[in-house]
Every structure is written in C-alpha cells, then in structure tokens.
Design a protein around this motif. Structure first.
Motif, PDB file in Angstrom:
ATOM      1  N   LYS A  79       0.849  -1.193   0.000  1.00 48.32           N
ATOM      2  CA  LYS A  79       0.000   0.000   0.000  1.00 48.32           C
ATOM      3  C   LYS A  79       0.886   1.246   0.000  1.00 48.32           C
ATOM      4  CE  LYS A  79      -3.851   2.132   2.411  1.00 48.32           C
ATOM      5  NZ  LYS A  79      -4.810   2.009   3.510  1.00 48.32           N
ATOM      6  N   GLY A  80       0.567   2.168  -0.914  1.00 42.13           N
ATOM      7  CA  GLY A  80       1.318   3.409  -1.037  1.00 42.13           C
ATOM      8  C   GLY A  80       2.369   3.411  -2.129  1.00 42.13           C
ATOM      9  N   ASP A  81       2.728   2.228  -2.657  1.00 39.02           N
ATOM     10  CA  ASP A  81       3.708   2.167  -3.739  1.00 39.02           C
ATOM     11  C   ASP A  81       3.141   2.810  -5.001  1.00 39.02           C
ATOM     12  OD1 ASP A  81       5.629   0.784  -2.272  1.00 39.02           O
ATOM     13  OD2 ASP A  81       5.076  -1.184  -3.082  1.00 39.02           O
ATOM     14  N   GLY A  82       3.953   3.578  -5.669  1.00 42.36           N
ATOM     15  CA  GLY A  82       3.616   4.068  -6.998  1.00 42.36           C
ATOM     16  C   GLY A  82       4.032   3.021  -8.013  1.00 42.36           C
ATOM     17  N   VAL A  83       3.308   2.907  -9.109  1.00 40.85           N
ATOM     18  CA  VAL A  83       3.638   1.917 -10.136  1.00 40.85           C
ATOM     19  C   VAL A  83       3.504   2.515 -11.533  1.00 40.85           C
ATOM     20  CG1 VAL A  83       3.008  -0.113  -8.769  1.00 40.85           C
ATOM     21  CG2 VAL A  83       1.272   0.995 -10.153  1.00 40.85           C
ATOM     22  N   THR A  84       4.286   1.940 -12.452  1.00 41.37           N
ATOM     23  CA  THR A  84       4.157   2.237 -13.873  1.00 41.37           C
ATOM     24  C   THR A  84       3.574   0.998 -14.526  1.00 41.37           C
ATOM     25  OG1 THR A  84       6.109   3.651 -13.832  1.00 41.37           O
ATOM     26  CG2 THR A  84       5.388   2.858 -15.983  1.00 41.37           C
ATOM     27  N   MET A  85       2.539   1.198 -15.337  1.00 46.83           N
ATOM     28  CA  MET A  85       1.854   0.079 -15.993  1.00 46.83           C
ATOM     29  C   MET A  85       1.729   0.345 -17.488  1.00 46.83           C
ATOM     30  SD  MET A  85      -1.238  -0.566 -13.263  1.00 46.83           S
ATOM     31  CE  MET A  85      -1.822   1.126 -13.286  1.00 46.83           C
ATOM     32  N   ILE A  86       1.550  -0.719 -18.228  1.00 48.24           N
ATOM     33  CA  ILE A  86       1.229  -0.619 -19.651  1.00 48.24           C
ATOM     34  C   ILE A  86      -0.206  -1.088 -19.811  1.00 48.24           C
ATOM     35  CG2 ILE A  86       1.746  -1.424 -21.976  1.00 48.24           C
ATOM     36  CD1 ILE A  86       4.628  -1.919 -20.986  1.00 48.24           C
ATOM     37  N   ARG A  87      -1.056  -0.194 -20.313  1.00 48.76           N
ATOM     38  CA  ARG A  87      -2.444  -0.584 -20.601  1.00 48.76           C
ATOM     39  C   ARG A  87      -2.445  -1.264 -21.960  1.00 48.76           C
ATOM     40  NH1 ARG A  87      -5.851   4.207 -21.583  1.00 48.76           N
ATOM     41  NH2 ARG A  87      -5.160   3.861 -23.694  1.00 48.76           N
ATOM     42  N   GLN A  88      -2.959  -2.473 -22.004  1.00 42.77           N
ATOM     43  CA  GLN A  88      -2.997  -3.211 -23.252  1.00 42.77           C
ATOM     44  C   GLN A  88      -4.107  -2.680 -24.147  1.00 42.77           C
ATOM     45  OE1 GLN A  88      -3.307  -7.295 -22.001  1.00 42.77           O
ATOM     46  NE2 GLN A  88      -1.244  -7.316 -21.166  1.00 42.77           N
ATOM     47  N   ASP A  89      -4.006  -2.967 -25.435  1.00 41.17           N
ATOM     48  CA  ASP A  89      -5.038  -2.547 -26.388  1.00 41.17           C
ATOM     49  C   ASP A  89      -6.417  -2.871 -25.838  1.00 41.17           C
ATOM     50  OD1 ASP A  89      -3.219  -1.620 -28.197  1.00 41.17           O
ATOM     51  OD2 ASP A  89      -3.566  -3.151 -29.711  1.00 41.17           O
ATOM     52  N   GLY A  90      -7.321  -1.927 -25.939  1.00 42.54           N
ATOM     53  CA  GLY A  90      -8.683  -2.126 -25.469  1.00 42.54           C
ATOM     54  C   GLY A  90      -8.883  -1.719 -24.023  1.00 42.54           C
ATOM     55  N   GLY A  91      -7.806  -1.563 -23.273  1.00 42.91           N
ATOM     56  CA  GLY A  91      -7.884  -1.046 -21.911  1.00 42.91           C
ATOM     57  C   GLY A  91      -8.412  -1.998 -20.864  1.00 42.91           C
ATOM     58  N   GLN A  92      -8.513  -3.286 -21.158  1.00 40.03           N
ATOM     59  CA  GLN A  92      -9.087  -4.221 -20.192  1.00 40.03           C
ATOM     60  C   GLN A  92      -8.049  -4.901 -19.306  1.00 40.03           C
ATOM     61  OE1 GLN A  92     -12.469  -4.640 -19.657  1.00 40.03           O
ATOM     62  NE2 GLN A  92     -12.465  -2.835 -20.940  1.00 40.03           N
ATOM     63  N   GLN A  93      -6.799  -4.892 -19.700  1.00 41.60           N
ATOM     64  CA  GLN A  93      -5.731  -5.508 -18.926  1.00 41.60           C
ATOM     65  C   GLN A  93      -4.576  -4.517 -18.766  1.00 41.60           C
ATOM     66  OE1 GLN A  93      -5.429  -8.850 -17.489  1.00 41.60           O
ATOM     67  NE2 GLN A  93      -7.623  -8.525 -17.711  1.00 41.60           N
ATOM     68  N   PHE A  94      -3.913  -4.581 -17.601  1.00 43.60           N
ATOM     69  CA  PHE A  94      -2.807  -3.690 -17.294  1.00 43.60           C
ATOM     70  C   PHE A  94      -1.629  -4.533 -16.835  1.00 43.60           C
ATOM     71  CE2 PHE A  94      -6.578  -1.223 -17.090  1.00 43.60           C
ATOM     72  CZ  PHE A  94      -6.233   0.066 -17.427  1.00 43.60           C
ATOM     73  N   TYR A  95      -0.455  -4.301 -17.437  1.00 36.46           N
ATOM     74  CA  TYR A  95       0.770  -4.995 -17.071  1.00 36.46           C
ATOM     75  C   TYR A  95       1.543  -4.086 -16.125  1.00 36.46           C
ATOM     76  CZ  TYR A  95       5.166  -7.537 -17.525  1.00 36.46           C
ATOM     77  OH  TYR A  95       6.311  -8.253 -17.259  1.00 36.46           O
ATOM     78  N   VAL A  96       1.693  -4.510 -14.866  1.00 36.22           N
ATOM     79  CA  VAL A  96       2.399  -3.699 -13.871  1.00 36.22           C
ATOM     80  C   VAL A  96       3.887  -3.942 -14.084  1.00 36.22           C
ATOM     81  CG1 VAL A  96       2.653  -3.130 -11.441  1.00 36.22           C
ATOM     82  CG2 VAL A  96       0.450  -3.966 -12.303  1.00 36.22           C
ATOM     83  N   LEU A  97       4.555  -2.918 -14.608  1.00 37.45           N
ATOM     84  CA  LEU A  97       5.934  -3.024 -15.042  1.00 37.45           C
ATOM     85  C   LEU A  97       6.927  -2.838 -13.900  1.00 37.45           C
ATOM     86  CD1 LEU A  97       7.602  -3.323 -17.635  1.00 37.45           C
ATOM     87  CD2 LEU A  97       7.510  -0.850 -17.873  1.00 37.45           C
ATOM     88  N   GLU A  98       6.751  -1.765 -13.118  1.00 33.25           N
ATOM     89  CA  GLU A  98       7.735  -1.452 -12.084  1.00 33.25           C
ATOM     90  C   GLU A  98       7.170  -0.528 -11.028  1.00 33.25           C
ATOM     91  OE1 GLU A  98      10.957   0.636 -13.943  1.00 33.25           O
ATOM     92  OE2 GLU A  98       9.685   2.297 -14.552  1.00 33.25           O
TER      93      GLU A  98
END
Length: 106
Positions: A79-98
């Motif tokens: 809780k409280g961590d910031g994250v960078t994600m890639i939203r996949q085409d269509g916006g239904q799935q998110f890949y939490v990168l770092e």
C-alpha cells in the motif's frame, strides 16, 4: 520508408485513444487483495492486473563466495507504492511493469 509505413498503418487503424496501448501511472491502495488506483474514478482489481517479476516476491539463484545459493527478492507491492503500468489494447488488462516510488519504509 518503414517509419512512414508504420505511421500510415496507425492513422488507418482508426478508433479511440482508449483502444491503444498506453503508459499509465497508479498507486497501490490495497495490497491484499491488490488494488491500484489510476484516477479519482478508477481503481483496478487483481482481475485486470498482470504483474512483472520485479513487483513480486521471487527467488533468484546467485553465487556468494563461490557457492551457489537461492535468495528471495522481496519486491511485492505494498500500500502506497507508486507503479508504472502498460495498458494493453482495449484497456481491459494492465501490465504492472515497475515500482516508481510512493511511501517508502526503508
């Protein structure tokens, strides 16, 4: 030439911005079950998240003083961590990168 072809392909594809992949930033608002807030109106649950190894607890084999050993890397999101994600085409799935910061306990 190849760049021009790629730009034309994107232009011809059409659709809305939300139809394309994008970089998205969020904050972990709960770690069990995992929830990541990306705006005041949107919080993502585990069903929409795919985690990279760097944001999980995982084991790594390494050599220490010439001996091979396995260590556990404690990278799980809190809780409280910031994250960078890639939203996949269509916006239904998110890949939490770092992790990108947020509340730091160390």
């Amino acid at each position: 030439m190849a760049g021009e072809t790629l730009l034309n392909w994107w232009a011809d594809r059409g659709g809305n911005e939300s139809d394309y992949s994008d970089i998205v930033f969020g904050t972990v608002v709960d770690d069990s079950p995992l929830k990541i807030q990306i705006s005041n109106q949107m919080t993502l649950t585990e069903a929409f998240l795919n985690l990279s190894e760097s944001v999980t607890d995982h084991k790594v084999k390494m050599k220490i003083d010439g001996k091979e050993t396995t260590v556990t890397v404690l990278g799980a999101l809190k809780k409280g961590d910031g994250v960078t994600m890639i939203r996949q085409d269509g916006g239904q799935q998110f890949y939490v990168l770092e992790k990108t910061g947020g509340d730091e306990d160390e």
